[in-house]
Design a protein around this motif. Structure first.
Motif, mmCIF file in Angstrom:
data_model
loop_
_atom_site.group_PDB
_atom_site.id
_atom_site.type_symbol
_atom_site.label_atom_id
_atom_site.label_comp_id
_atom_site.label_asym_id
_atom_site.label_seq_id
_atom_site.Cartn_x
_atom_site.Cartn_y
_atom_site.Cartn_z
ATOM 1 N N GLY A 181 -2.245 4.349 12.252
ATOM 2 C CA GLY A 181 -1.250 5.386 11.952
ATOM 3 C C GLY A 181 -1.446 6.035 10.600
ATOM 4 O O GLY A 181 -0.998 7.167 10.384
ATOM 5 N N ILE A 182 -2.093 5.312 9.665
ATOM 6 C CA ILE A 182 -2.374 5.924 8.350
ATOM 7 C C ILE A 182 -3.865 6.290 8.245
ATOM 8 O O ILE A 182 -4.446 6.289 7.182
ATOM 9 N N TYR A 183 -4.438 6.564 9.424
ATOM 10 C CA TYR A 183 -5.767 7.184 9.542
ATOM 11 C C TYR A 183 -6.936 6.271 9.196
ATOM 12 O O TYR A 183 -8.032 6.750 8.899
ATOM 13 N N PHE A 184 -6.724 4.947 9.263
ATOM 14 C CA PHE A 184 -7.856 4.038 9.148
ATOM 15 C C PHE A 184 -8.568 3.969 10.494
ATOM 16 O O PHE A 184 -7.933 4.044 11.551
ATOM 17 N N THR A 185 -9.886 3.823 10.461
ATOM 18 C CA THR A 185 -10.690 3.801 11.675
ATOM 19 C C THR A 185 -11.111 2.368 11.997
ATOM 20 O O THR A 185 -11.617 1.658 11.132
ATOM 21 N N ARG A 186 -10.902 1.973 13.264
ATOM 22 C CA ARG A 186 -11.322 0.630 13.666
ATOM 23 C C ARG A 186 -12.804 0.650 14.028
ATOM 24 O O ARG A 186 -13.289 1.587 14.656
ATOM 25 N N THR A 187 -13.531 -0.393 13.601
ATOM 26 C CA THR A 187 -14.967 -0.461 13.868
ATOM 27 C C THR A 187 -15.377 -1.900 14.133
ATOM 28 O O THR A 187 -14.670 -2.842 13.746
ATOM 29 N N ALA A 258 -1.088 -10.157 -3.161
ATOM 30 C CA ALA A 258 -0.649 -8.936 -2.476
ATOM 31 C C ALA A 258 -1.547 -7.760 -2.861
ATOM 32 O O ALA A 258 -2.263 -7.815 -3.871
ATOM 33 N N PHE A 259 -1.496 -6.708 -2.048
ATOM 34 C CA PHE A 259 -2.171 -5.454 -2.409
ATOM 35 C C PHE A 259 -1.569 -4.309 -1.594
ATOM 36 O O PHE A 259 -0.961 -4.519 -0.537
ATOM 37 N N PHE A 260 -1.734 -3.096 -2.133
ATOM 38 C CA PHE A 260 -1.215 -1.889 -1.481
ATOM 39 C C PHE A 260 -2.341 -1.155 -0.770
ATOM 40 O O PHE A 260 -3.471 -1.088 -1.256
ATOM 41 N N LEU A 261 -2.015 -0.576 0.379
ATOM 42 C CA LEU A 261 -2.952 0.274 1.112
ATOM 43 C C LEU A 261 -2.351 1.664 1.243
ATOM 44 O O LEU A 261 -1.267 1.829 1.817
ATOM 45 N N PHE A 262 -3.038 2.672 0.696
ATOM 46 C CA PHE A 262 -2.610 4.049 0.868
ATOM 47 C C PHE A 262 -3.327 4.658 2.077
ATOM 48 O O PHE A 262 -4.343 4.127 2.534
ATOM 49 N N PRO A 263 -2.829 5.773 2.602
ATOM 50 C CA PRO A 263 -3.474 6.397 3.770
ATOM 51 C C PRO A 263 -4.930 6.769 3.503
ATOM 52 O O PRO A 263 -5.324 7.023 2.360
#
Length: 721
Positions: A181-187, A258-263
């Motif tokens: 949903g935040i535009y990460f691509t599965r590979t 912890a860590f943050f993930l941006f789009p």
């Protein structure tokens, strides 16, 4: 992060000297008084960047530094990193290596489709810039004019970020949906920035702004229950650990809580907003078709209907279409004509909406006109596309900021230049609440270079004014260059055209002088690399047009030849000449030769101003007993950050191999043969990654040490006029 960690901490090893202390005090006082516009009139080599860094330290505000080209921006970013190693210094430029905008040429009925080649490493640095601005206060962004072009909404970009914490209860499948949903691509292959993969009870994610992998491991003992069909349903899972892994060695660098993930993209649109945007686009299409048909433009109406309907179908089904940025106004919910969000939107603002950051416009006499001219060119191109049915009118709102919009979005501003333009001079008048601060004295004691005028065409002794014989400008420049090279220094020649720059560099090579040319057709990273190689002594003479003028710090350059200096115009204006002369002001033996048949007004004014500055510096040196010394400056290369891992590997191998064989051409030839055999062996073993690395290293070895015929064009090199 606590307050102490977010403060700007400057590390220089130097104290302000010469005019620097006074300039820092005046500028700082001006900022405290709320002066909106100030100009730092600093000569080349006087330490304008050092002064600006001290101002940032005093102000303690996020800072935007704008440069007029990517090469200068790269150099400035590296300098600010050295001044602020503990703070966030980022590089934000256009991520296009190649860009051909969509256009329509009416008189020839030619439609040109958009073509672009995106540099993934620069895109990663852009994300690092925006994420830093949204997560900390001690941020300096060095940007090109791309900072005034449309970017996604910072509010939406920040709203959809994910925080993953050790011990957090979450559903693995739901987390995968959120990543998509935040535009990460599965590979299932190797990870690149903005991608992830699921491996058993773990997820491995590479954020778009980093070159490291975060491995999320889940607790397998989470509670579960049986479905009616007998399958097991996992009610929740617990994140048991978060590991940071090196993508090359696969070694765990550290564990963290912890860590943050941006789009993975700047343009983020929630599902409900997408449905609204599609409806808005359909409504605009209906209105536009009615207008075109009323005007009798049936072909244009049919073209627009077909193109827009196709785009809407793609957006509805896959969420994306080619040229989706032309619908950005509908996705953002902005009104017609409203300014787009840009990098400036990501900087902090006060409660009343005014800017709460400092802006430094470097080489402002060039950067300001560039900022001012971006919108008009874009608007003209878009008008044709809209008038002839290729785009909806809303496409015009996918644009750079107008200059007045840009001015409203910045606050306290400092312009730095050696040659202020009319804009800065007007804005910084005392009656307008501004000031111009001079920084003429160089702490090193270096004096502006000696200026010599010589004829373009060869002259016999009996025909010259001083009774001396002179070669033509090319032969004379070569003679002077050979003297400089023997002393271990470098030289620069400036021409009026790209073609002449290329021809002259080839002619110099034919004369056994190591040379390269540099102009706007050279790709961004290659430009930076060429300048680094010049400083390192990989070649001795750099030939260019006007990219060599503003801001480039090249202390190894002791000679500049300005060819055809009397051709009055943009490239030989007073400002251009002063800037070019300044490139030789960092070397104690600096000398500039103006090749001219006539004394133009620009030449006279440039020489007079240079003489004035020389007199001030000489008086200062005499008073303080200073003996000028050439600047010794560490050679850094920002391309090391921008290069891909593949490029870095090739570069490291090249450095190791050339050092081992001590640049001996005969030994290098044997090495190349060995590398070719290794490459063939790797291909036979289907190890294509190793083969590609060897291939690129061989190519670089041949370029540096190979046959002369591979360095220049076949046949005799054309002699420039």
């Amino acid at each position: 992060m606590n307050k102490d960690e977010q403060k700007f901490k400057i590390f220089t090893g130097f104290k302000p000297a010469g005019d620097q202390g006074k300039a820092i005090e005046l500028l700082d006082t001006g900022l405290k008084k709320g002066m909106r516009h100030q100009t730092l009139l600093g000569v080349t080599g006087s330490g304008k960047t050092f002064t600006a860094a001290n101002i940032i330290y005093h102000v303690q505000k996020p800072t935007l530094v704008i440069a007029h080209n990517k090469t200068l921006a790269a150099q400035l970013a590296q300098e600010y990193k050295e001044f602020f190693p503990e703070n966030a210094v980022h590089y934000f430029v256009s991520y296009y290596d190649y860009y051909q905008p969509e256009a329509y040429i009416a008189h020839s009925d030619t439609y040109i489709e958009k073509e672009a080649q995106i540099n993934e490493e620069i895109e990663r640095l852009r994300h690092a810039s925006t994420q830093a601005l949204l997560s900390r206060k001690d941020v300096i962004i060095v940007a090109s004019v791309s900072c005034i072009y449309g970017l996604g909404s910072p509010e939406e970009y920040q709203r959809v970020n994910l925080k993953l914490s050790k011990g957090e209860k979450t559903d693995r499948a739901e987390l995968i949906r959120k990543l998509i949903g935040i535009y990460f691509t599965r590979t299932t292959a190797d990870l690149n920035p903005g991608s992830f993969r699921a491996l058993g009870n773990t997820l491995e994610i590479m954020p778009v702004n980093e070159r490291q992998i975060y491995r999320i491991s889940f607790d397998t003992n989470a509670p579960s229950k049986k479905k009616e069909n007998g399958d097991t349903l996992q009610l929740s899972q617990i994140i048991s650990s978060i590991s940071v892994i090196d993508p090359i060695t696969r070694v765990v660098a550290r564990e963290q809580d912890a860590f943050f993930l941006f789009p993975a993209k700047h343009f983020v649109t929630p599902e409900n907003e997408r449905a609204r945007a599609i409806e808005d686009i359909k409504n605009e299409l209906d209105l536009r078709l009615a207008v075109l048909k009323k005007e009798g433009k049936n072909i244009e109406a049919e073209r627009l209907k077909r193109r827009t309907s196709y785009d809407l179908a793609l957006i509805r089904e896959v969420g994306y279409c080619n040229g989706i940025e032309n619908y950005s106004r509908h996705f953002s919910g902005k009104k017609a004509g409203e300014a787009p969000d840009t990098l400036l939107s990501y900087f902090p603002h006060k409660a009343d909406g005014s800017a709460d950051f400092l802006t430094i416009i470097d080489e402002s006499h060039v950067t300001v006109p560039q900022l001012n001219g971006m919108h008009a060119g874009d608007a003209s191109r878009k008008k044709n596309l809209i008038d002839y049915g290729f785009r909806l009118p809303s496409a015009a709102d996918n644009r750079p900021l107008k200059f007045d919009e840009f001015e409203k979005r910045i606050g306290l501003t400092i312009y730095t230049t050696a040659t202020p333009g009319k804009f800065e001079l007007e804005k910084c008048k005392k009656e307008n609440g501004g000031q111009i601060v001079e920084q003429i004295i160089r702490p090193t004691g270096l004096i502006d270079p000696e200026i010599i005028i010589r004829p373009i065409i060869s002259v016999k002794a009996k025909d010259s004014k001083d009774g001396k014989a002179y070669d033509g400008q090319i032969k004379d420049f070569i003679k002077e260059t050979e003297i400089v090279i023997k002393k271990g220094f470098r030289a620069i020649a400036t021409t009026l055209t790209k073609k002449m720059a290329e021809d002259l560099s080839e002619y110099l090579i034919e004369k056994k002088i190591k040379a390269k040319y540099l102009h706007s057709d050279i790709e961004t990273l290659d430009r930076i690399q060429i300048l680094t190689e010049l400083r390192r002594g990989s070649f001795d003479v750099l030939v260019g047009v006007n990219l060599l003028r503003e801001g480039l710090d090249l202390p190894e350059v002791a000679l500049i030849g300005i060819l055809d200096a009397d051709k009055e115009g943009f490239l030989r204006s007073e400002s251009a000449l002063i800037q070019t002369i300044g490139r030789a002001a960092r070397n104690v033996e600096g000398k500039v030769i103006l090749y001219a048949e006539n004394m133009t007004g620009s030449m006279q004014r440039a020489i007079s101003e240079t003489d004035r500055r020389r007199a001030i510096q000489i008086a200062y040196n005499t008073k303080h007993g200073i003996t000028p010394k050439t600047i010794i400056k560490k050679i850094n290369d920002i391309t090391e950050q921008i290069q891909s891992e593949h490029q870095k590997t090739v570069t490291r191998l090249l450095d190791i191999d050339t050092a081992t064989f001590k640049n001996d051409p005969k030994k290098i030839k044997v090495l190349i043969d060995e590398k070719k055999q290794q490459m063939e062996d790797a291909v036979e073993q289907l190890d294509f990654e190793t083969a590609a690395i060897l291939r690129d290293e061989i190519k670089m070895l041949i370029e540096k040490f190979g046959d002369e015929g591979k360095k220049t064009k076949k046949g005799k090199v054309k002699k420039p006029n």
